[in-house]
Scaffold this motif. Structure first.
Motif, PDB file in Angstrom:
ATOM      1  N   ALA A 280       0.845  -1.205   0.000  1.00  0.00           N
ATOM      2  CA  ALA A 280       0.000   0.000   0.000  1.00  0.00           C
ATOM      3  C   ALA A 280       0.875   1.248   0.000  1.00  0.00           C
ATOM      4  O   ALA A 280       0.633   2.206  -0.745  1.00  0.00           O
ATOM      5  CB  ALA A 280      -0.935  -0.019   1.214  1.00  0.00           C
ATOM      6  N   ALA A 281       1.927   1.222   0.808  1.00  0.00           N
ATOM      7  CA  ALA A 281       2.820   2.382   0.894  1.00  0.00           C
ATOM      8  C   ALA A 281       3.506   2.643  -0.451  1.00  0.00           C
ATOM      9  O   ALA A 281       3.693   3.791  -0.859  1.00  0.00           O
ATOM     10  CB  ALA A 281       3.867   2.145   1.984  1.00  0.00           C
ATOM     11  N   ARG A 282       3.847   1.570  -1.143  1.00  0.00           N
ATOM     12  CA  ARG A 282       4.506   1.734  -2.451  1.00  0.00           C
ATOM     13  C   ARG A 282       3.533   2.358  -3.456  1.00  0.00           C
ATOM     14  O   ARG A 282       3.869   3.334  -4.136  1.00  0.00           O
ATOM     15  CB  ARG A 282       4.992   0.373  -2.975  1.00  0.00           C
ATOM     16  N   VAL A 283       2.301   1.855  -3.505  1.00  0.00           N
ATOM     17  CA  VAL A 283       1.312   2.406  -4.439  1.00  0.00           C
ATOM     18  C   VAL A 283       1.046   3.885  -4.114  1.00  0.00           C
ATOM     19  O   VAL A 283       0.858   4.710  -5.002  1.00  0.00           O
ATOM     20  CB  VAL A 283      -0.003   1.602  -4.387  1.00  0.00           C
ATOM     21  N   MET A 284       1.090   4.231  -2.845  1.00  0.00           N
ATOM     22  CA  MET A 284       0.844   5.628  -2.445  1.00  0.00           C
ATOM     23  C   MET A 284       2.083   6.508  -2.659  1.00  0.00           C
ATOM     24  O   MET A 284       2.066   7.694  -2.336  1.00  0.00           O
ATOM     25  CB  MET A 284       0.420   5.675  -0.964  1.00  0.00           C
ATOM     26  N   GLY A 285       3.142   5.914  -3.136  1.00  0.00           N
ATOM     27  CA  GLY A 285       4.345   6.697  -3.434  1.00  0.00           C
ATOM     28  C   GLY A 285       5.192   7.004  -2.209  1.00  0.00           C
ATOM     29  O   GLY A 285       6.085   7.852  -2.245  1.00  0.00           O
ATOM     30  N   LYS A 286       4.941   6.278  -1.095  1.00  0.00           N
ATOM     31  CA  LYS A 286       5.698   6.555   0.133  1.00  0.00           C
ATOM     32  C   LYS A 286       6.924   5.658   0.274  1.00  0.00           C
ATOM     33  O   LYS A 286       7.838   5.969   1.034  1.00  0.00           O
ATOM     34  CB  LYS A 286       4.798   6.339   1.356  1.00  0.00           C
ATOM     35  N   LEU A 287       6.913   4.501  -0.390  1.00  0.00           N
ATOM     36  CA  LEU A 287       7.982   3.514  -0.223  1.00  0.00           C
ATOM     37  C   LEU A 287       8.536   3.159  -1.601  1.00  0.00           C
ATOM     38  O   LEU A 287       7.763   2.965  -2.548  1.00  0.00           O
ATOM     39  CB  LEU A 287       7.397   2.250   0.452  1.00  0.00           C
ATOM     40  N   SER A 288       9.852   3.060  -1.696  1.00  0.00           N
ATOM     41  CA  SER A 288      10.447   2.757  -3.009  1.00  0.00           C
ATOM     42  C   SER A 288      10.139   1.320  -3.426  1.00  0.00           C
ATOM     43  O   SER A 288       9.911   0.450  -2.579  1.00  0.00           O
ATOM     44  CB  SER A 288      11.966   2.966  -2.939  1.00  0.00           C
ATOM     45  N   ASP A 289      10.152   1.100  -4.736  1.00  0.00           N
ATOM     46  CA  ASP A 289       9.952  -0.257  -5.254  1.00  0.00           C
ATOM     47  C   ASP A 289      10.991  -1.203  -4.661  1.00  0.00           C
ATOM     48  O   ASP A 289      10.692  -2.332  -4.285  1.00  0.00           O
ATOM     49  CB  ASP A 289      10.108  -0.281  -6.787  1.00  0.00           C
ATOM     50  N   ALA A 290      12.236  -0.716  -4.544  1.00  0.00           N
ATOM     51  CA  ALA A 290      13.331  -1.578  -4.070  1.00  0.00           C
ATOM     52  C   ALA A 290      13.106  -1.995  -2.621  1.00  0.00           C
ATOM     53  O   ALA A 290      13.261  -3.169  -2.268  1.00  0.00           O
ATOM     54  CB  ALA A 290      14.666  -0.847  -4.202  1.00  0.00           C
TER      55      ALA A 290
END
Ligand SMILES: NC(=O)c1ccc[n+]([C@@H]2O[C@H](COP(=O)([O-])OP(=O)(O)OC[C@H]3O[C@@H](n4cnc5c(N)ncnc54)[C@H](O)[C@@H]3O)[C@@H](O)[C@H]2O)c1
Ligand SMILES: [Zn+2]
Length: 361
Positions: A280-290
């Motif tokens: 969820a954090a990745r989709v929201m742009g808060k967490l990097s893909d890596a």
């Protein structure tokens, strides 16, 4: 003699049962046979010990604990049936009555010898007996070592739900013998690994990497978990603010536990929940893909689930009834990198969307 790592936990400023100097957590190997070395004398030399375990931990470790403590004071052994269904008023009553029959006094010390269930029930008994006696936690599961033995929460379950009755009662000391963990099966170890990975994601990339590469049961790794949990708890002894971050993965995890009728254990559900929060954090742009990929692969490499195939509608329903909901919103804990999280207050109506992105739907 092997090294002992001692972590000092600061006193809870609100909890009057804690001596103002806090308490020590000792981690090492072979400590079960040396318990007497770590019993704090603050509050007076104990006049008696109540060694409380479930039937398994009493059988596995009770004799050694008693042999180690008997030179200090007489010991009474109290055992109750293990399992979540026995984290109950009946078990609490049995422990309290046994303590009274053995004539324990305010100078006596409860020694909670076992996993999180023993720690919670025996800790509650210590909080209640004569309005509070000292309790020493001797955790024998990884869950108890890295999570439940530190923080001072004690509880039993009621018919209406888990952990509904309890007290804050900080231990006088926590004594962790990493050798006792060798008797645990892989599934139980994995439950503790999930909470340890969580601690790493909250505060320490190094801890995350160490746990993910198989070092969860080593004394130094356990001690680092304790340092992190203790630091978070000290910042917020009553769960008003920062302590909430310990719930990373738990809102999704509780829903998974509930919808699986508790067939998925807490740790396994939390592991999936941590990955869902990360997605969820990745989709929201808060967490990097890596970092998201590193979390998911770290969880998978420990033999833990990274998602769930339970029905979305049932999960939404379970999340809406989660007890941590406050005033029409839910606080999700979201990683922003491995080592740091944010609290995302989410209106109840946005929960289904949060679940969709967490499940990558
Ligand atoms: N107080 C808190 O802050 C807190 C935090 C997390 C969890 N908890 C509570 O902890 C409980 C779960 O704890 P748990 O996972 O340790 O479960 P548990 O206490 O039921 O222990 C799991 C099983 O392992 C057995 N066991 C214990 N030590 C062993 C050993 N060394 N070798 C072999 N078998 C051993 C036990 O007899 C039991 O059957 C839950 O009730 C949960 O609510 C409390
Ligand atoms: Zn947990």
């Amino acid at each position: 003699m092997s090294e002992v790592i001692t972590v000092h936990v600061a006193a809870d400023p609100i909890d009057a049962t804690v001596a103002d100097s806090g308490y020590d957590v000792h981690v090492g190997r072979g400590l079960l046979d040396r318990l007497a070395d770590f019993i704090p004398l603050r509050g007076g030399t104990p006049d008696m010990f109540a060694i409380v375990g479930d039937r398994t931990t009493d059988a596995l470790f009770g004799d050694r604990a008693e042999a180690a403590l008997r030179p200090v004071a007489p010991c009474v052994r109290i055992a109750f049936d293990g399992g979540e269904e026995h984290k109950s008023l009946d078990s609490l009553g049995h422990i309290l009555e046994s303590m009274a029959s053995a004539h324990l006094t305010r100078k006596s010390v409860v020694v909670a010898l076992g996993g999180g269930i023993v720690g919670d029930v025996a800790g509650f008994a210590a909080a209640a007996y004569m309005r509070g006696v000292r309790c020493v936690q001797v955790p024998t599961t990884l869950v108890a070592a890295v999570d439940s033995s530190v923080g001072g929460k004690t509880a039993i379950n009621l018919a209406a739900g888990k952990n509904l009755a309890g007290a804050f009662h900080q231990p006088s000391a926590v004594i962790i013998d990493a050798d006792t963990l060798k008797a645990l099966d892989d599934y139980r170890i994995a439950d503790g690994v999930a909470e340890a990975l969580k601690h790493g994601i909250l505060r320490s990339r190094e801890l995350f990497d160490s746990v993910a590469s198989g070092h969860a049961c080593e004394p130094e790794t356990i001690a680092e978990n304790v340092r992190i949990k203790a630091a978070v708890v000290a910042e917020d002894a009553r769960e008003n603010g920062v302590r909430k971050i310990l719930n990373l993965g738990h809102t999704f995890g509780h829903a998974i536990e509930k919808c699986s009728n508790f067939e998925v254990s807490h740790g396994h559900a939390v592991a999936a929940g941590v990955c869902m929060a990360s997605r969820a954090a990745r989709v929201m742009g808060k967490l990097s893909d890596a970092d998201c990929a590193a979390i998911v692969s770290g969880v998978a490499s420990c033999g833990l689930p990274t998602t769930t195939d339970l029905k979305r509608a049932a999960l939404v329903e379970a999340m809406l009834s989660d007890k941590k909901r406050a005033g029409g919103s839910v606080d999700f804990i979201l990683p922003i990198r491995i080592g740091e999280v944010v609290i995302e207050r989410t209106p109840v109506e946005d929960i289904p969307r949060m679940l969709d992105i967490a499940l990558d739907l």
